[in-house]
Design an enzyme around this catalytic site. Sequence first.
Site, mmCIF file in Angstrom:
data_model
loop_
_atom_site.group_PDB
_atom_site.id
_atom_site.type_symbol
_atom_site.label_atom_id
_atom_site.label_comp_id
_atom_site.label_asym_id
_atom_site.label_seq_id
_atom_site.Cartn_x
_atom_site.Cartn_y
_atom_site.Cartn_z
ATOM 1 N N HIS A 250 0.841 -1.205 0.000
ATOM 2 C CA HIS A 250 0.000 0.000 0.000
ATOM 3 C C HIS A 250 0.878 1.258 0.000
ATOM 4 O O HIS A 250 0.727 2.136 -0.846
ATOM 5 C CB HIS A 250 -0.913 -0.026 1.234
ATOM 6 N N GLU A 251 1.805 1.316 0.937
ATOM 7 C CA GLU A 251 2.678 2.500 1.024
ATOM 8 C C GLU A 251 3.587 2.597 -0.205
ATOM 9 O O GLU A 251 3.918 3.689 -0.647
ATOM 10 C CB GLU A 251 3.493 2.489 2.321
ATOM 11 N N HIS A 254 1.746 4.580 -2.724
ATOM 12 C CA HIS A 254 1.860 6.015 -2.423
ATOM 13 C C HIS A 254 3.253 6.518 -2.804
ATOM 14 O O HIS A 254 3.413 7.589 -3.382
ATOM 15 C CB HIS A 254 1.649 6.272 -0.925
ATOM 16 N N GLU A 280 -4.706 7.861 -2.986
ATOM 17 C CA GLU A 280 -5.177 6.580 -2.467
ATOM 18 C C GLU A 280 -5.467 5.601 -3.604
ATOM 19 O O GLU A 280 -5.347 4.383 -3.425
ATOM 20 C CB GLU A 280 -6.414 6.812 -1.588
HETATM 21 CO CO CO Z 1 -3.227 5.195 1.952
#
Ligand code: CO
Length: 486
Positions: A250-251, A254, A280
């Site tokens: 997830h990171e 980003h 996101e």
């Molecule tokens: Co996030």
Amino acid sequence: MQKIADLRYALAVLQWDQETYMPPKSNEARARQVATLSELSHQMFTDDGLKNLLYELNKINDLQEDEKKNISLSLYDYEQQTKIPGEFVRKLSEVTSRSFQSWVDARKTGNFKIFEPLLAEMVALKKQEADYLGYEGHIYNALLNQYERGATVQMLDRVFHSIQQPLKNLLDKISTKPPVDDSTLLKHFPREQQWKFSMDLLKKMGFDFNAGRQDISEHPFTTSFSSTDVRITTRIDENDFGNMTWSCIHELGHGLYEQGLPSSEYGLPLGEYASLSIHESQSRLWENNVGRSLACWQFLFPVLQQSFPEQLGKTSIESFYKAINKVQPSLIRTEADELTYHFHVIIRYELEKKLMEGAIQVNDIPAYWNEQYKKYLDIDVPGDKQGCLQDVHWSHGSFGYFPTYSLGSLYAAQFFKEASNQLPELNVDIQKGQFQTLLSWLREHIHQYGRKYTSEELCVKLTGEPLNIEYFMKYASEKYSQIYGL
Ligand code: CO
């Protein structure tokens, strides 16, 4: 503008350090340093010299499109900042510090009553802030707009209303099937080996370690000091392999976005991310559309098995794939699967909306929360710690933030579908571990534009239509029908 960015990024370095390496005794000194830097950057940004310059520039007609965009967005930011009086900003930041502390205390004992007075103060301030900012229609619109420009109650009611029933139908069908066994993920996975695996994963998926790092923090996050220095963090639970892995991916999503922003636009709006929901969308796309796909693990699973022969040597890829996509209504938003996740967001959205319009009061929150969890997810909340005290957002005053999480997932599905259409080899490349195909596509179609387009403009430009929930629903129903044999 670049000097202001220098200050803001220096501030970000201090905040990153606070969450990762800072020794505990440094709390007070660091709070001072952070406050001074934010005050300085605020002063520079609201300075009359800059204001006059921006208004002058805004009158010039023969500038290039990108230059015009930089000026109009800077002016927008300037006007937003100056709508709120300095005295109010100080009051809000003072209440935020106290409110965060009381949330920490309340969470320790799971007693909402401890947090209630500060939260009530915060809600009152947020209503006042909405009045300063101004809004049309619902008061909540003023706050939503701070996190997602142009987002309104009208638009979000429509989105959430339209995903609710199809999601509920899919969950109902899944609940008639035997639950997936995910015990293989809950064995003992030693810290060191998990860390090594995560670093390897980041490299394989294209994170540039010459322009970033990964470290450990209590709550995973991404920050950046320029597109050439992007910091991501993760956490490790030795008894739950999934905890680290998907928050790491997830990171990474980003982080890849931040690394892809144009460095030539340093300090200017076009060097910034488009919006929180687009940010996101990048994290959710890598975490779910890629990171929970069969194609991805056809490549990664053998690597993983080599790292953990005892834990996973006898596990088949099919059962691993099912385990990492287990659907089950649960109490905690950040641990939810990608289907029930949206209900966690809907509950928070409805609650904030009612709080802002005065339909419920702060002391009604625990009862309202528990009722909604029963209604939407059919689960009983055993206490406020696993209930309305679980998220940090309200203690920070972040009302209006949660919807961007759902929007991000919905955009992710639409973007990923578009990528698959434009890149017929995408799935095969992912199976071979060639993630660069996808990354280059995202760089070209999303990252390079920075903040040039709003979420909706970007979505239309890229996919030919605004956000359409059908892409997410089609993705979800195909994937989970196959997994659960529906
Ligand atoms: Co996030």
